[in-house]
Each structure stands twice: as structure tokens, then as C-alpha cells.
Design an enzyme around this catalytic site. Structure first.
Site, PDB file in Angstrom:
ATOM      1  N   THR A 167       0.841  -1.067   0.182  1.00 14.38           N
ATOM      2  CA  THR A 167       0.066   0.065  -0.146  1.00 14.38           C
ATOM      3  C   THR A 167       0.774   1.298   0.061  1.00 14.38           C
ATOM      4  O   THR A 167       2.105   1.075   0.599  1.00 14.38           O
ATOM      5  CB  THR A 167      -0.894   0.088   1.179  1.00 14.38           C
ATOM      6  N   ASP A 168       0.242   2.214  -0.433  1.00 12.50           N
ATOM      7  CA  ASP A 168       1.110   3.693  -0.482  1.00 12.50           C
ATOM      8  C   ASP A 168       1.038   4.316   1.033  1.00 12.50           C
ATOM      9  O   ASP A 168       1.771   5.143   1.439  1.00 12.50           O
ATOM     10  CB  ASP A 168       0.387   4.653  -1.235  1.00 12.50           C
ATOM     11  N   GLU A 169       0.382   3.771   2.044  1.00 11.61           N
ATOM     12  CA  GLU A 169       0.221   4.239   3.228  1.00 11.61           C
ATOM     13  C   GLU A 169       1.663   3.899   4.129  1.00 11.61           C
ATOM     14  O   GLU A 169       1.852   4.428   5.112  1.00 11.61           O
ATOM     15  CB  GLU A 169      -0.900   3.511   4.197  1.00 11.61           C
ATOM     16  N   TYR A 207      -1.837  -0.501  11.012  1.00  9.97           N
ATOM     17  CA  TYR A 207      -2.108  -1.122   9.795  1.00  9.97           C
ATOM     18  C   TYR A 207      -0.693  -0.800   8.792  1.00  9.97           C
ATOM     19  O   TYR A 207      -0.167  -1.685   8.370  1.00  9.97           O
ATOM     20  CB  TYR A 207      -3.267  -0.547   9.227  1.00  9.97           C
ATOM     21  N   LYS A 216       2.167  -3.272   7.354  1.00 13.22           N
ATOM     22  CA  LYS A 216       2.315  -3.522   6.021  1.00 13.22           C
ATOM     23  C   LYS A 216       3.748  -3.239   5.810  1.00 13.22           C
ATOM     24  O   LYS A 216       4.535  -3.766   4.841  1.00 13.22           O
ATOM     25  CB  LYS A 216       1.464  -2.605   5.086  1.00 13.22           C
TER      26      LYS A 216
HETATM   27  P1  NAD Z   1      -9.710  -7.523   2.203  1.00 12.65           P
HETATM   28  O1  NAD Z   1      -9.629  -6.955   3.855  1.00 12.65           O
HETATM   29  O2  NAD Z   1     -10.750  -7.057   1.610  1.00 12.65           O
HETATM   30  O3  NAD Z   1      -9.364  -8.703   2.200  1.00 12.65           O
HETATM   31  C1  NAD Z   1      -8.414  -9.639   2.625  1.00 12.65           C
HETATM   32  C2  NAD Z   1      -8.385 -11.082   2.581  1.00 12.65           C
HETATM   33  O4  NAD Z   1      -7.388 -11.609   3.157  1.00 12.65           O
HETATM   34  C3  NAD Z   1      -9.906 -11.631   3.255  1.00 12.65           C
HETATM   35  O5  NAD Z   1     -10.325 -12.511   2.142  1.00 12.65           O
HETATM   36  C4  NAD Z   1      -9.182 -12.266   4.349  1.00 12.65           C
HETATM   37  O6  NAD Z   1     -10.089 -13.449   4.676  1.00 12.65           O
HETATM   38  C5  NAD Z   1      -8.082 -12.865   3.872  1.00 12.65           C
HETATM   39  N1  NAD Z   1      -7.342 -13.082   5.196  1.00 12.65           N
HETATM   40  C6  NAD Z   1      -7.009 -12.103   6.109  1.00 12.65           C
HETATM   41  N2  NAD Z   1      -6.264 -12.869   7.137  1.00 12.65           N
HETATM   42  C7  NAD Z   1      -5.867 -14.092   6.847  1.00 12.65           C
HETATM   43  C8  NAD Z   1      -4.906 -14.974   7.049  1.00 12.65           C
HETATM   44  N3  NAD Z   1      -4.422 -14.916   8.418  1.00 12.65           N
HETATM   45  N4  NAD Z   1      -4.907 -16.290   6.410  1.00 12.65           N
HETATM   46  C9  NAD Z   1      -5.616 -16.185   4.901  1.00 12.65           C
HETATM   47  N5  NAD Z   1      -6.278 -15.181   4.461  1.00 12.65           N
HETATM   48  C10 NAD Z   1      -6.530 -14.256   5.447  1.00 12.65           C
HETATM   49  O7  NAD Z   1      -8.468  -6.609   1.780  1.00 12.65           O
HETATM   50  P2  NAD Z   1      -8.249  -5.778   0.279  1.00 12.65           P
HETATM   51  O8  NAD Z   1      -8.635  -4.461   0.410  1.00 12.65           O
HETATM   52  O9  NAD Z   1      -8.854  -6.871  -0.594  1.00 12.65           O
HETATM   53  O10 NAD Z   1      -6.641  -5.783   0.370  1.00 12.65           O
HETATM   54  C11 NAD Z   1      -5.949  -6.917  -0.315  1.00 12.65           C
HETATM   55  C12 NAD Z   1      -4.528  -6.463   0.147  1.00 12.65           C
HETATM   56  O11 NAD Z   1      -4.135  -5.090  -0.740  1.00 12.65           O
HETATM   57  C13 NAD Z   1      -3.883  -6.287   1.424  1.00 12.65           C
HETATM   58  O12 NAD Z   1      -2.582  -6.675   1.490  1.00 12.65           O
HETATM   59  C14 NAD Z   1      -4.017  -4.732   1.437  1.00 12.65           C
HETATM   60  O13 NAD Z   1      -3.056  -4.286   2.396  1.00 12.65           O
HETATM   61  C15 NAD Z   1      -3.436  -4.285   0.094  1.00 12.65           C
HETATM   62  N6  NAD Z   1      -4.152  -2.923  -0.646  1.00 12.65           N
HETATM   63  C16 NAD Z   1      -5.291  -2.595  -0.432  1.00 12.65           C
HETATM   64  C17 NAD Z   1      -5.794  -1.442  -0.804  1.00 12.65           C
HETATM   65  C18 NAD Z   1      -7.087  -0.982  -0.693  1.00 12.65           C
HETATM   66  O14 NAD Z   1      -7.552   0.316  -0.967  1.00 12.65           O
HETATM   67  N7  NAD Z   1      -8.114  -1.784  -0.219  1.00 12.65           N
HETATM   68  C19 NAD Z   1      -4.991  -0.744  -1.707  1.00 12.65           C
HETATM   69  C20 NAD Z   1      -3.408  -1.215  -1.687  1.00 12.65           C
HETATM   70  C21 NAD Z   1      -2.910  -2.171  -1.132  1.00 12.65           C
HETATM   71  O1  DAU Z   2      -4.218   3.834   0.581  1.00 12.28           O
HETATM   72  C1  DAU Z   2      -4.386   2.519   0.365  1.00 12.28           C
HETATM   73  C2  DAU Z   2      -5.200   1.977   1.616  1.00 12.28           C
HETATM   74  O2  DAU Z   2      -6.501   2.458   1.423  1.00 12.28           O
HETATM   75  C3  DAU Z   2      -5.195   0.543   1.774  1.00 12.28           C
HETATM   76  O3  DAU Z   2      -4.031   0.260   2.067  1.00 12.28           O
HETATM   77  C4  DAU Z   2      -6.172   0.163   2.863  1.00 12.28           C
HETATM   78  O4  DAU Z   2      -6.240  -1.275   3.137  1.00 12.28           O
HETATM   79  C5  DAU Z   2      -7.538   0.609   2.672  1.00 12.28           C
HETATM   80  O5  DAU Z   2      -8.408   0.313   3.536  1.00 12.28           O
HETATM   81  C6  DAU Z   2      -7.578   2.158   2.120  1.00 12.28           C
HETATM   82  O6  DAU Z   2      -7.073   2.961   3.685  1.00 12.28           O
HETATM   83  P1  DAU Z   2      -7.969   4.356   4.168  1.00 12.28           P
HETATM   84  O7  DAU Z   2      -7.934   4.440   5.639  1.00 12.28           O
HETATM   85  O8  DAU Z   2      -7.425   5.490   3.202  1.00 12.28           O
HETATM   86  O9  DAU Z   2      -9.391   3.948   3.458  1.00 12.28           O
HETATM   87  P2  DAU Z   2     -10.775   4.174   4.025  1.00 12.28           P
HETATM   88  O10 DAU Z   2     -11.890   3.716   3.127  1.00 12.28           O
HETATM   89  O11 DAU Z   2     -11.129   3.413   5.649  1.00 12.28           O
HETATM   90  O12 DAU Z   2     -10.933   5.672   4.455  1.00 12.28           O
HETATM   91  C7  DAU Z   2     -10.753   6.562   3.150  1.00 12.28           C
HETATM   92  C8  DAU Z   2     -10.814   8.048   3.836  1.00 12.28           C
HETATM   93  O13 DAU Z   2     -12.181   8.371   4.272  1.00 12.28           O
HETATM   94  C9  DAU Z   2     -10.028   8.444   4.938  1.00 12.28           C
HETATM   95  O14 DAU Z   2      -9.366   9.606   5.084  1.00 12.28           O
HETATM   96  C10 DAU Z   2     -11.021   8.033   6.444  1.00 12.28           C
HETATM   97  C11 DAU Z   2     -12.219   8.558   5.528  1.00 12.28           C
HETATM   98  N1  DAU Z   2     -13.448   8.045   6.245  1.00 12.28           N
HETATM   99  C12 DAU Z   2     -13.494   6.543   6.273  1.00 12.28           C
HETATM  100  C13 DAU Z   2     -14.742   5.990   6.708  1.00 12.28           C
HETATM  101  C14 DAU Z   2     -14.723   4.612   6.739  1.00 12.28           C
HETATM  102  C15 DAU Z   2     -14.298   8.762   6.798  1.00 12.28           C
HETATM  103  O15 DAU Z   2     -14.438   9.992   6.565  1.00 12.28           O
HETATM  104  N2  DAU Z   2     -15.599   8.019   7.081  1.00 12.28           N
HETATM  105  C16 DAU Z   2     -15.778   6.737   7.129  1.00 12.28           C
HETATM  106  O16 DAU Z   2     -16.816   6.467   7.550  1.00 12.28           O
END
Ligand code: NAD
Ligand code: DAU
Length: 359
Positions: free
Chosen positions: A136-138, A162, A166
Site C-alpha cells: 500500500t501507499d500508506e 495497519y 504493511k
Molecule cells: P480485504 O480485507 O478485503 O481482504 C483480505 C482477505 O485476506 C480476506 O479474504 C481475508 O479473509 C484474507 N485473510 C485475512 N487474514 C488472513 C489469514 N491470516 N490467512 C489467510 N487469509 C487471510 O483486503 P483488500 O482491500 O482486498 O486488500 C488486499 C491487499 O491489498 C492487502 O494486502 C492490502 O494491504 C492491499 N491494499 C489494499 C488497498 C485498498 O484500497 N483496499 C490498496 C492498496 C493495497
Molecule cells: O491507500 C491505500 C489504503 O486505502 C489501503 O492500504 C487500505 O487497506 C484501505 O483500507 C485504504 O485505507 P484508507 O484508510 O485510506 O481507506 P478508508 O476507506 O478506510 O478511508 C478513506 C478516507 O475516508 C480516509 O481519509 C478516512 C475517511 N473515512 C473513512 C470512513 C470509513 C471517513 O471520513 N468516514 C468513514 O466512515
């Protein structure tokens, strides 16, 4: 035929990636999906592909060394695509330990198992193998408003449990590459949105609440900026890095699509009003009066913005989906999958929501 071991394939991005890969390669690849099915993992996301001969689901924890080693022993894995993680920042603030367990220790197990399976007696690795670590970019921390971008060379500065977990997992992958010449790539992607996203995250949460006329919680002043990418574009980037990425390199993935959270909420409301039929009773519920500013997230990163220059120039990847189109595709998907939303928001979700939000 290449065999992909996908971890976390029942989650949001993992399931979109599996769909993308079968749409693109059909029967020319094999995918093994290992997922322990936490609250975020949902086999409904893969219903349409579960009967394919070239797809196998294994329910296992990535922290379970024996289960993971067995998968490598029983299959000649070419590529690992490692998504499995705890992914929600707010949950990491409440329960950090599980993030360390899954994201750090789980990644260590995945790396060790792949290394054991792929390493030859002379310490080099079998030809053609690759571990793609999805990150992730975080990990880069927070940018000031309107100034600068995250590059692959930006120093790591994570703030939440988190992002710290990562960042630790990325460091482990880097250590394996540096120490053993372990064949890997890391991708650091910005915020994804699209089908199958669990409604703890901003976009599906706002869509779901708005359609029920429930308050729309906006943290702090609503001006935090995220860089949104349609999930299929992320899946495409991962596929391209697997096949074209230079070993040992990191690639940033992002859409140059920065938006303040309040802009996102307003766009969703306007798009819902535009897309809902006049005869639909939900149309009257969706109004900007639902927007409610709530207490800020602890340690809330102000701005994320990815510079995707390297992946564009080296690999030729570019985002294809404009936000105005991607958000419509996403809302359309949620319209067509009301049962999916009902299923994932029944049970534990209500408890989570009531603990997280007082509005
Ligand atoms: P998600 O939470 O939707 O899915 C995570 C999956 O991992 C689920 O299916 C869960 O059951 C599985 N999991 C969790 N713990 C596990 C374990 N111990 N063993 C096996 N499986 C397990 O997450 P996502 O949003 O699809 O993100 C997927 C990946 O991409 C993550 O590594 C996250 O850090 C990265 N990522 C997410 C975003 C985003 O915006 N969502 C952006 C950049 C990177
Ligand atoms: O940048 C990549 C990341 O993006 C991933 O690594 C994470 O897995 C993914 O969850 C996401 O993280 P964020 O914290 O940026 O996403 P989230 O959707 O939780 O929140 C987006 C923005 O909105 C953040 O600034 C917090 C805000 N927010 C979020 C929720 C859930 C609100 O204002 N209200 C809300 O109820």
C-alpha cells in the site's frame, strides 16, 4: 501453464484479481486461492468461478506453516500473489495485534514456504518463479496538502498500526530479495474502489448508508485526500508486474486521481440521485443533509498521492478507468447486488458499526 498461488483471494482486491485473470487467460492458467475467510473474506465473491477445473480454493491461515508448506509441496507454484492481510485502518487502531500477526508473521510464513520450495541446492532459485507482494501507499506516511508525491524512493514513515504492519512486511520482502536474491516484486498501490468492497471502507459505506437514508459519517473536516484507483486497473497492474516487472523492484501503482473525502461523498450522492429512477422510493432518501461530520480518525494521514511514473515508463501500465465512470460502475454493481450487501452487513457488521459510529 502457469500456476498462481493467490492469498486472500476471497477479499475485495483478491477476488477482483481472480476474476480479471480468468477473464484474460481463461483455461491457460491455474489459480489456487488460499484464504482463511475472516469477516472480510467471502466465497460469494467467487461464486461464478468456483466450479472451474483450473481453480482450487484452500481454506487455510497464512500463519499456518504446515498448511502453507503442504500447498507448495503438492503443487508446482510459479507465482505467489500475496494479498492476504488485515486491511482496515480503523480496526488496526482498535486491535493492532492481529495486524502484526497476519500482516507480518503471515508474510514471513509465505516467504519462507516459497523460498523452501523454489531454492536450489546451490542457493539460487528455480527459473521463472516470482513472489508478488501486494502493498500500500500508506507505508510512505502522509503528504502535505497539494505538495509532492510518493515515489518508490520515498522513505517509509507509516503512522497507523495497519501501515506499520504493511511496512514491516515490505521490509521482510526486501530483506529476502537483498539477502537471498529471492525472486520478488513489491507493488505499493493507492486506495482502490469497485465491486465486492466490504462496507467498512469509505465508498461502499457511503453508498450503503445513503441508500437507506442513514447518516454519512465524514471524519474530521472531510478534507483528507486519497488517490482513488478502480480495482480492475490495480488487477491489471499486478498482472503486468508479474509478467514484465524486473525482479527485486518496487512499483508504485496509482491513478493520479486525488480527491478530498467530502468530494467523494458529494459525488456519490449526486451519482446516486442521477442513477436512481424517479419511481424508486430510495431516491427521496439520498440527500446531502445526511452528511455528518464526526470525530476524526486517530493519527489520520492527511494526504496520499502516488507517482506512477516508473510502472508507466518501464512496464507500460496506465489506469484506464476515469473516476466518473468507475464510480458509476461501482454503484451499478451495488444496485445489482443488494443481497450481497444484506449478507455482509447482517450479524457482526452491525456490532462493528455500532462500536465505530455513534451516528
Ligand atoms: P480485504 O480485507 O478485503 O481482504 C483480505 C482477505 O485476506 C480476506 O479474504 C481475508 O479473509 C484474507 N485473510 C485475512 N487474514 C488472513 C489469514 N491470516 N490467512 C489467510 N487469509 C487471510 O483486503 P483488500 O482491500 O482486498 O486488500 C488486499 C491487499 O491489498 C492487502 O494486502 C492490502 O494491504 C492491499 N491494499 C489494499 C488497498 C485498498 O484500497 N483496499 C490498496 C492498496 C493495497
Ligand atoms: O491507500 C491505500 C489504503 O486505502 C489501503 O492500504 C487500505 O487497506 C484501505 O483500507 C485504504 O485505507 P484508507 O484508510 O485510506 O481507506 P478508508 O476507506 O478506510 O478511508 C478513506 C478516507 O475516508 C480516509 O481519509 C478516512 C475517511 N473515512 C473513512 C470512513 C470509513 C471517513 O471520513 N468516514 C468513514 O466512515
Amino acid at each position: 501453464m502457469k500456476t498462481y498461488l493467490v492469498t486472500g483471494g476471497a477479499g475485495f482486491i483478491g477476488s477482483n484479481f481472480i476474476h480479471y485473470m480468468f477473464d484474460k487467460y481463461g483455461n491457460d492458467i491455474r489459480i489456487i486461492n488460499v484464504d482463511v475467510l475472516t469477516y472480510a473474506g467471502n466465497l460469494e465473491n467467487l461464486k461464478d468461478i468456483e466450479k472451474r477445473d483450473n481453480y482450487t480454493f484452500v481454506k487455510a491461515d497464512i500463519c499456518d506453516k504446515e498448511a502453507i508448506s503442504r500447498i507448495f509441496a503438492e503443487n508446482d507454484i510459479d507465482y505467489v500473489v500475496h494479498f492476504a492481510a488485515e486491511s482496515h485502518v480503523d480496526r488496526s487502531i482498535k486491535t493492532p495485534e492481529v495486524f502484526v500477526q497476519t500482516n507480518v508473521l503471515g508474510t514471513a510464513v509465505m516467504l519462507n514456504s516459497a523460498k523452501a520450495a523454489w531454492e536450489k541446492e546451490d542457493g539460487t532459485f528455480k527459473e521463472g518463479k516470482k513472489f508478488l507482494h501486494v502493498s500500500t501507499d500508506e507505508v510512505y506516511g502522509s503528504l502535505p496538502e497539494g505538495d509532492g508525491y510518493f515515489y518508490e524512493t520515498t522513505p517509509y514513515a507509516p503512522h497507523s498500526p495497519y501501515s506499520a504492519s504493511k511496512a514491516s512486511s515490505d521490509m521482510l520482502v526486501k530483506a529476502y530479495m537483498d539477502t537471498y536474491k529471492f525472486p520478488a516484486n513489491i507493488t505499493n498501490c493507492s486506495n482502490n474502489y469497485g465491486p465486492y468492497q466490504f462496507p467498512e471502507k469509505l465508498i461502499p459505506l457511503i453508498i450503503n448508508n445513503a441508500l437507506q437514508g442513514k447518516k454519512l459519517p465524514v471524519y474530521g473536516d472531510g478534507k483528507n485526500v486519497r488517490d482513488w484507483l478502480y480495482v480492475a486497473d490495480h488487477a491489471k497492474a499486478i498482472d503486468m508486474v508479474i509478467t514484465r516487472g524486473r525482479l527485486f523492484e518496487t512499483y508504485n501503482v496509482g491513478g493520479h486521481n486525488e480527491k478530498q473525502n467530502i468530494e467523494i461523498v458529494n459525488i456519490i450522492i449526486e451519482t446516486l440521485q442521477e442513477m436512481l429512477d424517479d419511481s424508486d422510493p430510495r431516491k427521496a432518501l439520498v440527500t446531502k443533509d445526511l452528511i455528518t461530520y464526526v470525530e476524526d480518525r486517530k493519527g489520520h494521514d492527511r494526504r496520499y498521492a502516488i507517482a506512477p511514473d516508473k510502472i508507466r515508463s518501464e512496464i507500460g501500465w496506465e489506469p484506464e478507468t476515469m473516476f466518473k465512470d468507475g464510480i458509476k460502475l461501482t454503484i451499478k454493481w451495488y444496485f445489482e447486488h443488494e443481497d450481497w450487501m444484506k449478507n455482509v452487513t447482517s450479524g457482526d457488521y452491525q456490532k462493528y458499526y455500532n462500536e465505530m459510529y455513534t451516528v
